[in-house]
Design a protein around this motif. Structure first.
Motif, short mmCIF file in Angstrom:
data_model
loop_
_atom_site.label_atom_id
_atom_site.label_comp_id
_atom_site.label_asym_id
_atom_site.label_seq_id
_atom_site.Cartn_x
_atom_site.Cartn_y
_atom_site.Cartn_z
N ARG A 189 14.03 3.03 0.16
CA ARG A 189 13.89 3.79 -1.09
C ARG A 189 12.87 3.12 -2.01
O ARG A 189 12.01 3.79 -2.59
CB ARG A 189 15.24 3.90 -1.81
N GLU A 190 12.98 1.80 -2.14
CA GLU A 190 12.04 1.08 -2.98
C GLU A 190 10.61 1.22 -2.46
O GLU A 190 9.67 1.37 -3.24
CB GLU A 190 12.43 -0.40 -3.07
N LEU A 191 10.45 1.18 -1.14
CA LEU A 191 9.13 1.35 -0.54
C LEU A 191 8.58 2.73 -0.86
O LEU A 191 7.41 2.87 -1.23
CB LEU A 191 9.19 1.14 0.98
N GLU A 192 9.43 3.75 -0.74
CA GLU A 192 8.99 5.10 -1.06
C GLU A 192 8.61 5.21 -2.53
O GLU A 192 7.60 5.83 -2.88
CB GLU A 192 10.09 6.13 -0.71
N GLU A 193 9.41 4.58 -3.40
CA GLU A 193 9.08 4.58 -4.83
C GLU A 193 7.75 3.88 -5.08
O GLU A 193 6.93 4.36 -5.86
CB GLU A 193 10.19 3.91 -5.63
N LEU A 194 7.54 2.75 -4.40
CA LEU A 194 6.28 2.02 -4.55
C LEU A 194 5.11 2.85 -4.04
O LEU A 194 4.03 2.85 -4.64
CB LEU A 194 6.35 0.68 -3.82
N LYS A 195 5.32 3.58 -2.94
CA LYS A 195 4.26 4.45 -2.43
C LYS A 195 3.94 5.54 -3.43
O LYS A 195 2.77 5.87 -3.65
CB LYS A 195 4.67 5.07 -1.08
N GLU A 196 4.99 6.11 -4.04
CA GLU A 196 4.77 7.13 -5.06
C GLU A 196 4.05 6.54 -6.26
O GLU A 196 3.12 7.16 -6.80
CB GLU A 196 6.11 7.74 -5.50
N ILE A 197 4.45 5.35 -6.68
CA ILE A 197 3.79 4.68 -7.81
C ILE A 197 2.33 4.41 -7.47
O ILE A 197 1.43 4.63 -8.29
CB ILE A 197 4.53 3.38 -8.19
N GLU A 198 2.09 3.94 -6.23
CA GLU A 198 0.72 3.66 -5.80
C GLU A 198 -0.12 4.94 -5.81
O GLU A 198 -1.26 4.95 -6.28
CB GLU A 198 0.73 3.04 -4.40
N ALA A 199 0.48 6.04 -5.30
CA ALA A 199 -0.23 7.31 -5.30
C ALA A 199 -0.53 7.75 -6.74
O ALA A 199 -1.64 8.21 -7.03
CB ALA A 199 0.57 8.37 -4.57
N ASP A 200 0.45 7.60 -7.64
CA ASP A 200 0.24 7.94 -9.04
C ASP A 200 -0.86 7.07 -9.65
O ASP A 200 -1.72 7.57 -10.39
CB ASP A 200 1.53 7.77 -9.85
N LEU A 201 -0.83 5.77 -9.33
CA LEU A 201 -1.86 4.87 -9.86
C LEU A 201 -3.24 5.25 -9.34
O LEU A 201 -4.22 5.23 -10.10
CB LEU A 201 -1.53 3.42 -9.51
N GLU A 202 -3.32 5.58 -8.07
CA GLU A 202 -4.60 6.00 -7.50
C GLU A 202 -5.09 7.29 -8.17
O GLU A 202 -6.27 7.43 -8.49
CB GLU A 202 -4.48 6.19 -5.99
N ARG A 203 -4.17 8.23 -8.38
CA ARG A 203 -4.52 9.48 -9.04
C ARG A 203 -4.97 9.21 -10.47
O ARG A 203 -6.00 9.72 -10.93
CB ARG A 203 -3.32 10.44 -9.03
N GLN A 204 -4.20 8.36 -11.17
CA GLN A 204 -4.58 8.03 -12.54
C GLN A 204 -5.91 7.29 -12.58
O GLN A 204 -6.74 7.51 -13.47
CB GLN A 204 -3.49 7.18 -13.20
N GLU A 205 -6.13 6.41 -11.63
CA GLU A 205 -7.39 5.67 -11.57
C GLU A 205 -8.55 6.64 -11.33
O GLU A 205 -9.62 6.51 -11.94
CB GLU A 205 -7.32 4.63 -10.44
N LYS A 206 -8.31 7.60 -10.46
CA LYS A 206 -9.34 8.61 -10.19
C LYS A 206 -9.61 9.43 -11.46
O LYS A 206 -10.76 9.71 -11.80
CB LYS A 206 -8.89 9.52 -9.05
N GLU A 207 -8.53 9.80 -12.16
CA GLU A 207 -8.70 10.55 -13.41
C GLU A 207 -9.43 9.71 -14.45
O GLU A 207 -10.29 10.22 -15.18
CB GLU A 207 -7.33 10.99 -13.95
#
Length: 175
Positions: free
Chosen positions: A106-124
């Motif tokens: 679960r924590e790994l999935e949350e971290l993956k989601e956070i990473e995806a959000d960070l990448e999206r935010q970084e792209k934005e």
């Protein structure tokens, strides 16, 4: 018991021979038979004692074997209890590890989601920065032009430097 009866019969026969005054040969025959019966009785008694000793030895061996078997059963029961306790502990550990693995997943999935959000935010942010910098440059140029406007006079071409970039502009204000 049968041997004692035979002895009794022989003794009665001897008494009857003596009482009837029979011949000496008949006495010898009965005495010989008496000796045979006594020898057979002693041999039977010796054989019975030997068999009894063998039976006692076998009984002791069987009893010892039974005691050994009982001890092995007891040891097997103790070992079985230890194995069952170990199995229960292993089951509990397995349950704990599965729960831990699930939590980590679960924590790994949350971290993956956070990473995806960070990448999206970084792209934005990269996209916003790309948009922001030119507008910031434009604002800086306008500000610079406003400060320099009275001095421009008839200049048709001026070079403006700002912090973000350098550019050349052609101005045609005096036309």
């Amino acid at each position: 018991m049968a041997a004692f009866r035979d002895i009794e019969e022989v003794s009665q026969g001897l008494l009857s021979l003596l009482g009837a005054n029979r011949a000496e040969a008949q006495q010898r025959r009965l005495l010989g038979r008496h000796e045979q019966v006594v020898e057979r009785l002693l041999e039977t008694q010796d054989g019975a004692e030997k068999q009894l000793r063998e039976i006692l030895i076998m009984e002791k061996e069987v009893a010892q074997s039974l005691l050994n078997a009982k001890e092995q059963v007891h040891q097997g029961g103790v070992e079985l209890q230890q194995l069952e306790a170990g199995l229960q502990e292993a089951g509990e550990e397995d349950t704990r590890l599965k729960a831990s693995l699930l939590q980590l997943t679960r924590e790994l999935e949350e971290l993956k989601e956070i990473e995806a959000d960070l990448e999206r935010q970084e792209k934005e942010v990269d996209e916003d920065t790309t948009i922001t910098i030119p507008s910031a440059v434009y604002v800086a140029q306008l500000y610079h032009q406003l400060l320099e406007w009275p001095q421009l006079g008839n200049q048709r071409e001026s070079t403006y430097l700002c912090q973000a970039c350098s550019f050349t502009s052609v101005t045609g204000w005096d036309k």
